[in-house]
Scaffold this active site. Structure first.
Site, PDB file in Angstrom:
ATOM      1  N   GLY A  27       0.741  -1.213   0.116  1.00  0.00           N
ATOM      2  CA  GLY A  27       0.070  -0.002  -0.046  1.00  0.00           C
ATOM      3  C   GLY A  27       0.737   1.240   0.013  1.00  0.00           C
ATOM      4  O   GLY A  27       2.108   1.398  -0.507  1.00  0.00           O
ATOM      5  N   ARG A  49      -0.733 -11.531   0.107  1.00  0.00           N
ATOM      6  CA  ARG A  49      -1.756 -12.843   0.318  1.00  0.00           C
ATOM      7  C   ARG A  49      -1.928 -13.285  -1.236  1.00  0.00           C
ATOM      8  O   ARG A  49      -1.682 -12.564  -2.161  1.00  0.00           O
ATOM      9  CB  ARG A  49      -2.921 -12.488   0.867  1.00  0.00           C
ATOM     10  CG  ARG A  49      -3.708 -11.359   0.144  1.00  0.00           C
ATOM     11  CD  ARG A  49      -5.063 -10.897   1.016  1.00  0.00           C
ATOM     12  NE  ARG A  49      -5.617  -9.739   0.429  1.00  0.00           N
ATOM     13  CZ  ARG A  49      -6.338  -9.535  -0.903  1.00  0.00           C
ATOM     14  NH1 ARG A  49      -6.580 -10.927  -1.475  1.00  0.00           N
ATOM     15  NH2 ARG A  49      -6.966  -8.649  -1.356  1.00  0.00           N
ATOM     16  N   SER A  52      -3.922 -11.132  -4.133  1.00  0.00           N
ATOM     17  CA  SER A  52      -3.676  -9.851  -4.046  1.00  0.00           C
ATOM     18  C   SER A  52      -3.823  -8.938  -5.242  1.00  0.00           C
ATOM     19  O   SER A  52      -2.915  -9.199  -6.224  1.00  0.00           O
ATOM     20  CB  SER A  52      -2.431  -9.318  -3.110  1.00  0.00           C
ATOM     21  OG  SER A  52      -2.404  -8.139  -2.978  1.00  0.00           O
ATOM     22  N   SER A  54      -2.519  -6.192  -5.474  1.00  0.00           N
ATOM     23  CA  SER A  54      -1.350  -5.235  -5.632  1.00  0.00           C
ATOM     24  C   SER A  54      -0.181  -6.077  -6.431  1.00  0.00           C
ATOM     25  O   SER A  54       0.679  -5.577  -6.769  1.00  0.00           O
ATOM     26  CB  SER A  54      -1.025  -4.962  -4.113  1.00  0.00           C
ATOM     27  OG  SER A  54      -1.954  -4.253  -3.616  1.00  0.00           O
ATOM     28  N   HIS A 109       4.723   1.560  12.378  1.00  0.00           N
ATOM     29  CA  HIS A 109       3.932   2.385  13.423  1.00  0.00           C
ATOM     30  C   HIS A 109       3.839   1.316  14.677  1.00  0.00           C
ATOM     31  O   HIS A 109       3.893   0.021  14.480  1.00  0.00           O
ATOM     32  CB  HIS A 109       2.471   2.762  12.822  1.00  0.00           C
ATOM     33  CG  HIS A 109       1.655   3.317  13.858  1.00  0.00           C
ATOM     34  ND1 HIS A 109       2.060   4.156  14.795  1.00  0.00           N
ATOM     35  CD2 HIS A 109       0.250   3.228  14.187  1.00  0.00           C
ATOM     36  CE1 HIS A 109       0.903   4.606  15.379  1.00  0.00           C
ATOM     37  NE2 HIS A 109      -0.110   3.933  15.142  1.00  0.00           N
ATOM     38  N   GLY A 135       3.258   7.655   2.401  1.00  0.00           N
ATOM     39  CA  GLY A 135       4.177   6.848   1.780  1.00  0.00           C
ATOM     40  C   GLY A 135       4.309   7.465   0.173  1.00  0.00           C
ATOM     41  O   GLY A 135       5.472   7.079  -0.373  1.00  0.00           O
ATOM     42  N   SER A 253       0.041  40.149   6.293  1.00  0.00           N
ATOM     43  CA  SER A 253      -0.159  41.645   6.242  1.00  0.00           C
ATOM     44  C   SER A 253      -0.158  41.545   7.714  1.00  0.00           C
ATOM     45  O   SER A 253      -0.770  40.780   8.544  1.00  0.00           O
ATOM     46  CB  SER A 253      -1.439  41.770   5.740  1.00  0.00           C
ATOM     47  OG  SER A 253      -2.512  41.319   6.274  1.00  0.00           O
TER      48      SER A 253
END
Length: 336
Positions: A27, A49, A52, A54, A109, A135, A253
């Site tokens: 991701g 997996r 996927s 991706s 994380h 990312g 300003s």
């Protein structure tokens, strides 16, 4: 005593150079970590997996892809970068059974380690490296020859080399080009959640929305309200980012600066700060984590409803129309 920032010149890449790094996920953060490490000359495999969506994206980027289980068995460093809510199940099913002494388990994380949702075995190193930004920007800055600041921490040093390995990893993804700071899993997790909720995401978006609604409800044009409460935010934030508060106030300003001093405390009151302390307590005591996990396990009904409401908000509709007419805003698609 000032905190120490570590840069390329301070960090030896050798602790990770002969090791295979498995990036679990592909991701926003994961694609950037994988590509940056690869472009730093390191050995990378992506674990996904079966089936996927991706996988083609990772392969098109020139990365080797295998299953999460196989990537864990092969790798020396396993970086878990799938969403926080999905990590415990994937860890228990596909990673934990294949870990061996001497490996390193890493995170972007500290959520699941800090809140006890993942408990690694003894005998492995556990560290985190957290770039301080999305990312897609981590990848873009690396490709442009610069870098994104980051933080790192060690939760378990089984081999005696976890800290050096974490720093080498940070260098591999380009964070030491801009500087990395040492922390703990607790500090990273609690401050990250607090910053997101009270300032960066929750605070900023709700302040903008309230300002927009106030102007529109008073009869002003939505387009004017958009420019005054959202569009110019980037310009002000850029000045703060580059020069701090004093530099920003020097550039605006006298009228705007005077209004800053007079009206800022009317908007962000002692009551607001007291609420921020309550938010921090919810995070520290695990109440936010419990609420987040419960919504995730139910399929995110609360979050999906909030997304639906915002998609229909006039602010989003007007903003989309105006941005489409702004040639100076680059129409760059997100990489993943």
């Amino acid at each position: 005593m000032p905190a120490t920032l570590y840069y390329d010149r301070d960090v030896d890449l050798s602790p990770i150079e002969e090791r295979l790094v498995a990036i679990i996920g592909y991701g926003s953060q994961a694609h950037a970590h994988a590509q940056n490490l690869r472009d730093s000359g390191l050995n990378v495999v992506v674990g996904l997996r079966e089936g996927s969506a991706s996988r083609p994206k990772a392969e098109q980027a020139g990365l080797r892809v295998t299953t999460v289980e196989e990537a864990t068995r092969e790798a020396d460093v396993v970086m878990l970068l799938i969403p926080d809510e999905a990590q415990p199940e994937v860890y228990a099913r596909s990673i934990a059974p294949h870990l061996r002494p001497g490996q390193a388990l890493a995170f972007g994380h500290g959520f699941n380690i800090h809140f006890g949702r993942i408990t690694p075995p003894a005998g492995i190193d556990v560290f985190l490296v957290a770039p301080k930004g999305p990312g897609h920007m981590l990848r873009r800055l690396y490709a442009d020859g610069s870098g994104m600041p980051g933080i790192f921490a060690v939760a378990q040093d089984a081999t005696g080399g976890a800290r050096a390995l974490a720093l080498a990893y940070a260098r591999g993804i380009g964070c030491t080009r801009a500087g990395v700071l040492e922390t703990t899993f607790r500090e990273e997790t609690e401050t990250d959640l607090f910053g997101e909720q009270s300032v960066l995401c929750g605070g900023v978006t709700h302040l903008i929305q309230a300002g927009f609604e106030t102007l529109v409800e008073a009869g002003y044009q939505p387009e004017i309200a958009y420019f005054e409460t959202l569009h110019e935010v980037k310009l002000i934030v850029d000045l703060i980012y580059e020069k701090g508060f004093a530099g920003m106030r020097h550039s605006i300003s006298n009228t705007a600066e005077f209004g800053d001093y007079v009206t800022g405390p009317r908007i962000i009151t002692d009551e607001t700060k007291a609420t921020m302390k309550d938010v921090l307590a919810d995070i520290q005591q695990g109440r936010f984590a419990e609420r987040f996990v419960a919504d995730a396990e139910a399929g995110f009904p609360f979050m999906q409803e909030q997304r639906r409401k915002m998609r229909g908000h006039l602010l989003e509709q007007v903003g989309a129309e105006l941005r489409a007419k702004m040639p100076f805003i680059e129409k760059r698609e997100l990489e993943v």
